[in-house]
Motif scaffolding. Structure first.
Motif, PDB file in Angstrom:
ATOM      1  N   CYS A 106      -7.548   0.552  -7.161  1.00 48.93           N
ATOM      2  CA  CYS A 106      -7.871   1.963  -7.435  1.00 48.93           C
ATOM      3  C   CYS A 106      -6.985   2.917  -6.638  1.00 48.93           C
ATOM      4  O   CYS A 106      -7.351   4.078  -6.415  1.00 48.93           O
ATOM      5  CB  CYS A 106      -9.338   2.232  -7.148  1.00 48.93           C
ATOM      6  N   MET A 107      -5.834   2.443  -6.199  1.00 43.70           N
ATOM      7  CA  MET A 107      -4.865   3.281  -5.483  1.00 43.70           C
ATOM      8  C   MET A 107      -5.412   3.897  -4.202  1.00 43.70           C
ATOM      9  O   MET A 107      -5.109   5.043  -3.863  1.00 43.70           O
ATOM     10  CB  MET A 107      -4.283   4.368  -6.403  1.00 43.70           C
ATOM     11  N   LYS A 108      -6.212   3.112  -3.485  1.00 41.99           N
ATOM     12  CA  LYS A 108      -6.604   3.543  -2.140  1.00 41.99           C
ATOM     13  C   LYS A 108      -5.622   2.905  -1.160  1.00 41.99           C
ATOM     14  O   LYS A 108      -4.848   2.034  -1.530  1.00 41.99           O
ATOM     15  CB  LYS A 108      -8.032   3.058  -1.837  1.00 41.99           C
ATOM     16  N   ARG A 109      -5.701   3.314   0.120  1.00 39.41           N
ATOM     17  CA  ARG A 109      -4.770   2.787   1.110  1.00 39.41           C
ATOM     18  C   ARG A 109      -5.273   1.460   1.691  1.00 39.41           C
ATOM     19  O   ARG A 109      -6.418   1.373   2.121  1.00 39.41           O
ATOM     20  CB  ARG A 109      -4.560   3.804   2.230  1.00 39.41           C
ATOM     21  N   ILE A 110      -4.425   0.459   1.662  1.00 43.06           N
ATOM     22  CA  ILE A 110      -4.771  -0.874   2.162  1.00 43.06           C
ATOM     23  C   ILE A 110      -3.617  -1.399   3.033  1.00 43.06           C
ATOM     24  O   ILE A 110      -2.600  -0.753   3.176  1.00 43.06           O
ATOM     25  CB  ILE A 110      -5.047  -1.855   1.001  1.00 43.06           C
ATOM     26  N   VAL A 111      -3.823  -2.599   3.578  1.00 45.79           N
ATOM     27  CA  VAL A 111      -2.738  -3.253   4.315  1.00 45.79           C
ATOM     28  C   VAL A 111      -2.345  -4.508   3.543  1.00 45.79           C
ATOM     29  O   VAL A 111      -3.184  -5.400   3.339  1.00 45.79           O
ATOM     30  CB  VAL A 111      -3.185  -3.630   5.743  1.00 45.79           C
TER      31      VAL A 111
ATOM     32  N   LEU B   7       2.303  -8.711   7.728  1.00 46.47           N
ATOM     33  CA  LEU B   7       1.051  -7.945   7.858  1.00 46.47           C
ATOM     34  C   LEU B   7       1.408  -6.482   7.684  1.00 46.47           C
ATOM     35  O   LEU B   7       1.607  -5.751   8.629  1.00 46.47           O
ATOM     36  CB  LEU B   7       0.396  -8.180   9.215  1.00 46.47           C
ATOM     37  N   GLY B   8       1.530  -6.082   6.467  1.00 46.77           N
ATOM     38  CA  GLY B   8       1.957  -4.729   6.158  1.00 46.77           C
ATOM     39  C   GLY B   8       2.817  -4.770   4.911  1.00 46.77           C
ATOM     40  O   GLY B   8       3.059  -5.854   4.393  1.00 46.77           O
ATOM     41  N   PRO B   9       3.267  -3.680   4.382  1.00 49.55           N
ATOM     42  CA  PRO B   9       3.049  -2.364   4.961  1.00 49.55           C
ATOM     43  C   PRO B   9       1.618  -1.858   4.737  1.00 49.55           C
ATOM     44  O   PRO B   9       0.885  -2.396   3.911  1.00 49.55           O
ATOM     45  CB  PRO B   9       4.034  -1.501   4.168  1.00 49.55           C
ATOM     46  N   VAL B  10       1.263  -0.830   5.545  1.00 44.86           N
ATOM     47  CA  VAL B  10       0.060  -0.066   5.234  1.00 44.86           C
ATOM     48  C   VAL B  10       0.455   0.811   4.057  1.00 44.86           C
ATOM     49  O   VAL B  10       1.442   1.539   4.137  1.00 44.86           O
ATOM     50  CB  VAL B  10      -0.386   0.799   6.433  1.00 44.86           C
ATOM     51  N   MET B  11      -0.238   0.681   2.954  1.00 46.78           N
ATOM     52  CA  MET B  11       0.249   1.323   1.722  1.00 46.78           C
ATOM     53  C   MET B  11      -0.891   1.657   0.773  1.00 46.78           C
ATOM     54  O   MET B  11      -1.963   1.078   0.840  1.00 46.78           O
ATOM     55  CB  MET B  11       1.218   0.377   1.014  1.00 46.78           C
ATOM     56  N   VAL B  12      -0.595   2.581  -0.099  1.00 50.62           N
ATOM     57  CA  VAL B  12      -1.527   2.866  -1.182  1.00 50.62           C
ATOM     58  C   VAL B  12      -1.255   1.864  -2.302  1.00 50.62           C
ATOM     59  O   VAL B  12      -0.100   1.609  -2.641  1.00 50.62           O
ATOM     60  CB  VAL B  12      -1.348   4.323  -1.667  1.00 50.62           C
ATOM     61  N   GLY B  13      -2.320   1.236  -2.810  1.00 47.03           N
ATOM     62  CA  GLY B  13      -2.188   0.188  -3.821  1.00 47.03           C
ATOM     63  C   GLY B  13      -1.757   0.725  -5.160  1.00 47.03           C
ATOM     64  O   GLY B  13      -1.550   1.916  -5.311  1.00 47.03           O
ATOM     65  N   PRO B  14      -1.635  -0.161  -6.142  1.00 46.66           N
ATOM     66  CA  PRO B  14      -2.053  -1.568  -6.119  1.00 46.66           C
ATOM     67  C   PRO B  14      -0.937  -2.586  -5.896  1.00 46.66           C
ATOM     68  O   PRO B  14      -1.244  -3.753  -5.737  1.00 46.66           O
ATOM     69  CB  PRO B  14      -2.608  -1.751  -7.532  1.00 46.66           C
ATOM     70  N   MET B  73      -2.181   9.148   1.240  1.00 47.85           N
ATOM     71  CA  MET B  73      -3.364   9.074   0.370  1.00 47.85           C
ATOM     72  C   MET B  73      -3.275  10.025  -0.824  1.00 47.85           C
ATOM     73  O   MET B  73      -4.077   9.935  -1.747  1.00 47.85           O
ATOM     74  CB  MET B  73      -4.625   9.415   1.169  1.00 47.85           C
ATOM     75  N   ARG B  74      -2.303  10.942  -0.793  1.00 50.42           N
ATOM     76  CA  ARG B  74      -2.187  11.905  -1.900  1.00 50.42           C
ATOM     77  C   ARG B  74      -1.382  11.346  -3.074  1.00 50.42           C
ATOM     78  O   ARG B  74      -1.240  12.007  -4.099  1.00 50.42           O
ATOM     79  CB  ARG B  74      -1.512  13.193  -1.402  1.00 50.42           C
TER      80      ARG B  74
END
Lengths: 295, 221
Positions: A106-111, B7-14, B73-74
């Protein structure tokens, strides 16, 4: 990374009389020319990003294809009424895996750990473990070094990409990393850490990457659950002294061989397996995936 | 791969390749244009074309063009933000010959009138490769300090650049030279181990025969 096998890491740890995780830390300092504080600070920030992502789940969200969303919430609600067959802790692991994988869809921020598609496996075991007070944050950070070290060896000897090696390379690798981290946290020795990783990878050998419509949704979200459950059982087996008859590095090599032999329709192309079922193809057709007009 | 590629990147999915890598392509393209972007015509090739919409590749590219990083997050709301900031864009699919499956071609115009054509591929794990600039082959990861010099294809320019770097104790990690034709338009791409001082870049820009100098420090991203 300078280590190309798990065997070398164990031997280095023995030679220098330092724990597994510290061998990985030292290697990071050497490779990236950073201070211990910088490396450990970044790992702590990675953990905080995982915790933040976990807390940020929204059960009402749906992915843009509408295929995925709300299952983490469903699982949590089910657990309010009864203890799951697998027990309460494992129920929480299932819930967390679903939440993280759904947040990703759902395009939230993950690692990514090691990939976005497999981002739920490691948090699924570590977040409930941490929340139950089974380990301090500093030990979780150490366990993340263990997980990353295992992942690096897999990436070097085989692959962590579904397009190259199928789902075994994503969920399988994540499961091996999670098993190693858990085994470390539970007091397992270096040999047990690597045995748990080997068993986890073995159990998912051959798993194909067959996402419906090519999206990181079906079956990816639920495969995060099996990756996490597999990590739990393999950590327990390793802690009980059960071992893989095939040495860990050779299991990784087998994963590479299986990936190389896997047909390309089963490597993230959305052309085989579940993606090629009648329903899978109907879904792909119904989704508006075309750009041939200006937006 | 280093520890934090695993372990990364910290990112917006998917998807690290279709989403995080796409944000980075947009971000680096903006750095390369060195201007706020007024309009972008974007062509998607291969898997970007067939599964890009479901992976948010389109929103990710626009987010990058707006200056967002892969963990912003935007990103899901980038189209609306582009509207507010006056960034006009179009998306089309295009079959680009011999291109990586995850390739985007961006035709950019800046608010000050600068234009740039960037072809880039997302090669996995959020990492990218810039493959063409204004139609000329280049190949760089954008992960290190990167100096791109556009010059007339005439003797001496490589020596000017390398002696400047040597003078500033900047070590060259990789160096590539490209040109469209003999005596025509040439591009040099240098990746360095240390950052290049701003005053040296200014100095380069004023040399005769140097058309354009672009620099960004990929390590700071």
């Amino acid at each position: 990374m300078s280590y190309t096998s798990l065997k070398e890491i164990i031997s280095e740890a023995g030679k220098r009389q330092i724990p597994f995780w510290e061998v990985i830390l030292q290697d990071d300092l050497e490779e990236r020319k950073v201070t211990k504080e910088a490396s450990m600070g970044q790992m702590k920030a990675t953990w905080e990003a995982i915790i933040h992502a976990s807390g940020n789940y929204e059960g009402s969200l749906k992915s843009s294809s509408n295929l995925v969303g709300g299952d983490g919430k469903r699982m949590a609600e089910y657990m309010k009424d009864k203890e799951p067959l697998t027990g309460n802790f494992t129920g929480e692991v299932i819930t967390e895996a679903l939440r993280m994988a759904e947040s990703n869809a759902c395009m939230k921020r993950i690692v990514a750990a090691p990939t976005a598609g497999a981002c739920g496996v490691l948090p699924a075991v570590l977040v409930p473990y941490y929340k139950h007070g089974k380990a301090e944050e500093s030990r979780i950070v150490e366990a993340l070094y263990v997980a990353a070290g295992i992942g690096q060896v897999i990436a070097y000897r085989a692959s962590i990409s579904g397009a190259a090696g199928g789902c075994q390379a994503e969920i399988g690798s994540a499961s091996a990393m999670a098993a190693g981290a858990l085994t470390y946290l539970e007091g397992g020795n270096n040999r047990q850490i690597c045995q748990s990783a080997a068993m986890a990878l073995k159990n998912l050998l051959g798993l194909v990457c067959d996402p419906v419509a090519g999206l990181v949704e079906v079956p990816c979200v639920k495969r995060n659950v099996i990756g996490a459950m597999n990590a739990l059982s393999c950590a327990d087996m390793a802690l009980a002294g059960i071992e893989s008859r095939i040495p860990p590095d050779q299991v990784i090599d087998a994963m590479k061989e299986v990936g190389d032999k896997m047909d390309s329709t089963l490597r993230e192309t959305g052309l085989g397996g579940l993606a090629a079922t009648q329903r899978g193809m109907e879904i792909a057709e119904q989704l508006d995936l075309c750009y041939n007009q200006n937006i | 791969m280093n520890l934090f590629d695993i372990l990364g990147p910290v990112m917006v999915g998917p998807s690290s390749s279709h989403t995080a890598g796409a944000v980075r392509i947009g971000y680096i393209a903006r750095e390369l244009l060195q201007d706020e972007i007024a309009s972008a015509d974007i062509y998607l090739h291969g898997s970007f074309a067939t599964t890009g919409k479901g992976h948010g590749t389109d929103r990710a590219l626009i987010a990058g063009l707006l200056g967002m990083k892969p963990d912003d997050m935007r990103i899901p709301d980038s189209f609306a933000i582009a509207g507010k900031q006056g960034l006009h864009f179009t998306f089309q699919t295009k079959n680009i010959k011999d291109a990586h499956p995850n390739t985007a071609l961006l035709l950019l115009t800046g608010k000050n009138g600068r234009t740039l054509e960037v072809q880039a591929a997302s090669i996995g794990g959020g990492r990218i490769m810039i493959q063409k600039l204004d139609g000329i082959d280049v190949n760089f990861s954008s992960e290190k300090p990167t100096l791109i010099v556009h010059n007339l294809d005439q003797p001496g320019h490589v020596a000017e650049v390398t002696s400047m770097l040597s003078h500033k104790s900047v070590n060259i990690a990789t160096m590539q030279l490209y040109r469209d034709k003999r005596g025509g338009y040439a591009v040099m791409v240098l990746e360095t181990d240390q950052p290049v001082p701003a005053e040296s870049i200014k100095w380069l820009e004023h040399l005769e025969g140097i058309i354009k100098v672009t620099y960004f420090n990929g390590e700071e991203e």
